[in-house]
Design a protein around this motif. Structure first.
Motif, PDB file in Angstrom:
ATOM      1  N   VAL A 259       1.002  -1.212   0.048  1.00  0.00           N
ATOM      2  CA  VAL A 259      -0.056  -0.087  -0.038  1.00  0.00           C
ATOM      3  C   VAL A 259       1.040   1.205  -0.110  1.00  0.00           C
ATOM      4  O   VAL A 259       0.761   2.216  -0.753  1.00  0.00           O
ATOM      5  CB  VAL A 259      -0.955   0.029   1.187  1.00  0.00           C
ATOM      6  N   VAL A 260       1.792   1.227   0.935  1.00  0.00           N
ATOM      7  CA  VAL A 260       2.722   2.517   1.055  1.00  0.00           C
ATOM      8  C   VAL A 260       3.603   2.711  -0.176  1.00  0.00           C
ATOM      9  O   VAL A 260       3.923   3.726  -0.443  1.00  0.00           O
ATOM     10  CB  VAL A 260       3.558   2.306   2.335  1.00  0.00           C
TER      11      VAL A 260
ATOM     12  N   THR B 179      -3.372   2.608   5.445  1.00  0.00           N
ATOM     13  CA  THR B 179      -2.339   2.473   6.054  1.00  0.00           C
ATOM     14  C   THR B 179      -2.533   2.242   7.616  1.00  0.00           C
ATOM     15  O   THR B 179      -2.047   1.176   8.341  1.00  0.00           O
ATOM     16  CB  THR B 179      -1.351   3.620   5.842  1.00  0.00           C
ATOM     17  N   ALA B 180      -3.499   3.093   8.055  1.00  0.00           N
ATOM     18  CA  ALA B 180      -3.571   3.087   9.292  1.00  0.00           C
ATOM     19  C   ALA B 180      -4.463   1.711   9.881  1.00  0.00           C
ATOM     20  O   ALA B 180      -4.149   1.040  10.790  1.00  0.00           O
ATOM     21  CB  ALA B 180      -4.812   4.191   9.765  1.00  0.00           C
TER      22      ALA B 180
ATOM     23  N   ILE C 208      -7.661   7.483  -6.616  1.00  0.00           N
ATOM     24  CA  ILE C 208      -8.454   6.893  -5.550  1.00  0.00           C
ATOM     25  C   ILE C 208      -7.292   6.278  -4.380  1.00  0.00           C
ATOM     26  O   ILE C 208      -7.756   6.564  -3.223  1.00  0.00           O
ATOM     27  CB  ILE C 208      -9.170   5.647  -5.901  1.00  0.00           C
ATOM     28  N   LEU C 209      -6.314   5.876  -4.988  1.00  0.00           N
ATOM     29  CA  LEU C 209      -5.456   5.400  -3.563  1.00  0.00           C
ATOM     30  C   LEU C 209      -4.772   6.546  -2.985  1.00  0.00           C
ATOM     31  O   LEU C 209      -4.721   6.495  -1.675  1.00  0.00           O
ATOM     32  CB  LEU C 209      -4.066   4.654  -4.244  1.00  0.00           C
ATOM     33  N   SER C 210      -4.804   7.586  -3.614  1.00  0.00           N
ATOM     34  CA  SER C 210      -4.146   8.984  -3.028  1.00  0.00           C
ATOM     35  C   SER C 210      -5.112   9.436  -1.944  1.00  0.00           C
ATOM     36  O   SER C 210      -4.816   9.558  -0.689  1.00  0.00           O
ATOM     37  CB  SER C 210      -3.920   9.975  -3.972  1.00  0.00           C
ATOM     38  N   LEU C 211      -6.505   9.036  -2.158  1.00  0.00           N
ATOM     39  CA  LEU C 211      -7.616   9.667  -1.144  1.00  0.00           C
ATOM     40  C   LEU C 211      -7.819   8.592   0.007  1.00  0.00           C
ATOM     41  O   LEU C 211      -7.772   9.176   1.041  1.00  0.00           O
ATOM     42  CB  LEU C 211      -8.779   9.534  -2.043  1.00  0.00           C
ATOM     43  N   VAL C 212      -7.393   7.234  -0.279  1.00  0.00           N
ATOM     44  CA  VAL C 212      -7.527   6.344   0.782  1.00  0.00           C
ATOM     45  C   VAL C 212      -6.402   5.766   1.691  1.00  0.00           C
ATOM     46  O   VAL C 212      -6.356   5.161   2.397  1.00  0.00           O
ATOM     47  CB  VAL C 212      -8.322   5.279   0.463  1.00  0.00           C
TER      48      VAL C 212
ATOM     49  N   GLN D  83     -14.711   7.790   1.796  1.00  0.00           N
ATOM     50  CA  GLN D  83     -14.135   8.714   0.546  1.00  0.00           C
ATOM     51  C   GLN D  83     -14.816   8.599  -0.565  1.00  0.00           C
ATOM     52  O   GLN D  83     -14.657   9.446  -1.470  1.00  0.00           O
ATOM     53  CB  GLN D  83     -12.799   8.557   0.720  1.00  0.00           C
ATOM     54  N   GLN D  84     -15.220   7.099  -0.907  1.00  0.00           N
ATOM     55  CA  GLN D  84     -16.154   6.902  -2.318  1.00  0.00           C
ATOM     56  C   GLN D  84     -17.557   6.495  -2.007  1.00  0.00           C
ATOM     57  O   GLN D  84     -18.017   6.055  -3.051  1.00  0.00           O
ATOM     58  CB  GLN D  84     -15.088   5.586  -2.720  1.00  0.00           C
ATOM     59  N   VAL D  85     -18.404   7.087  -1.101  1.00  0.00           N
ATOM     60  CA  VAL D  85     -19.567   6.621  -0.850  1.00  0.00           C
ATOM     61  C   VAL D  85     -20.361   7.922  -1.801  1.00  0.00           C
ATOM     62  O   VAL D  85     -20.163   9.056  -1.749  1.00  0.00           O
ATOM     63  CB  VAL D  85     -19.859   6.768   0.674  1.00  0.00           C
TER      64      VAL D  85
END
Length: 204
Positions: free
Chosen positions: A45-46, A62-63, A53-57, A103-105
Motif C-alpha cells: 500500500v505504501v 495504512t492506519a 483513488i489510492l491517494s485519497l484512501v 471517501q468513495q460513498v
C-alpha cells in the motif's frame, strides 16, 4: 504540513514496532509470524504508485493495516492478557477502513445483497452472544466492536462504483471475527484457528 491522519499514523508506528520486538522475544515463533503478511500488505500500500483513488484512501488503509498488525500481536499473548487492547486495535482498524470507504460513498449507491448478508450474520450471532456475555465486563467492548464492524460492512456496500470484491472482503472479515466470538464466548470450535486465519488473510 502534517495532517491529523499523518500524526495518527506516526503515533501508531511508535507503539507498533517496539511491540513487535517485544513479541519476538516473549512469544513463540508462530505467534510473531502472524502479523508479517499484514506488514507485507502494508508495504504494498505504501510503495505502490498512487492514482486518484489510492491517494485519497492510502492514509486510512495504512492506519487500518498497522492497527490490524498491532491487534495480531496483542491477541497472541497468553491468557488473553491483552485481549481488550487487541480488540480495541481491530475496532480502530475497522473505523479506518470505514473512513476509507466513506471517501468513495455516494448516497444514491447501494447494494442490497451485502446488507442482507450482514444482517443474517448479525442475527445468527447476536442472540447467543448476548446471553453468553450477560454480566461480563467484556459485554460493552464486544458489542461496540460488533457495531463498528457492521458500520464497516454497510459503508463498503455504499461505495461507488459498487465493488463485489470489497463487499466480499468485509463480509469474510465479519465471518472471521464471528468465528473468534463463537469460539471464545459460546462454544469451543476445534478448527477455529484454521477458519479464523484463512478468512482473516483473505479479507485483508
Amino acid at each position: 504540513r502534517l495532517r491529523v491522519i499523518d500524526l495518527i499514523l506516526m503515533m501508531i508506528s511508535l507503539w507498533f514496532y517496539p511491540l513487535l520486538a517485544l513479541a519476538f522475544v516473549l512469544l513463540p515463533t508462530q505467534s510473531w509470524i502472524k502479523p508479517l503478511p499484514i506488514l507485507l500488505l502494508l508495504s504494498r500500500v505504501v510503495s505502490q504508485e498512487a492514482g486518484p483513488i489510492l491517494s485519497l484512501v492510502r492514509p486510512y488503509l495504512t492506519a487500518a493495516l498497522l492497527l490490524s498488525a498491532t491487534g495480531d500481536v496483542l491477541l497472541e499473548f497468553p491468557n488473553d492478557r491483552f485481549f481488550v487492547q487487541g480488540l480495541a486495535s481491530f475496532l480502530l482498524a475497522h473505523v479506518a477502513y470505514a473512513l476509507a470507504f466513506c471517501q468513495q460513498v455516494e448516497s444514491t449507491s447501494y447494494a442490497l445483497v451485502p446488507w442482507l448478508a450482514t444482517a443474517v450474520l448479525a442475527t445468527l450471532l447476536l442472540p447467543r452472544l448476548l446471553v453468553s456475555l450477560q454480566g461480563s465486563p467484556l459485554q460493552v467492548p464486544v458489542l461496540l466492536y460488533i457495531a463498528v464492524i457492521l458500520v464497516m460492512n454497510v459503508t463498503a456496500a455504499l461505495v461507488s462504483p459498487f465493488s463485489s470484491q470489497l463487499c466480499l472482503g468485509t463480509l469474510v472479515f465479519m465471518v472471521s471475527d464471528a468465528t473468534i466470538a463463537w469460539h471464545k464466548f459460546i462454544q469451543v470450535e476445534p478448527h477455529r484457528n484454521a477458519v479464523v486465519m484463512t478468512t482473516y488473510y483473505v479479507a485483508q
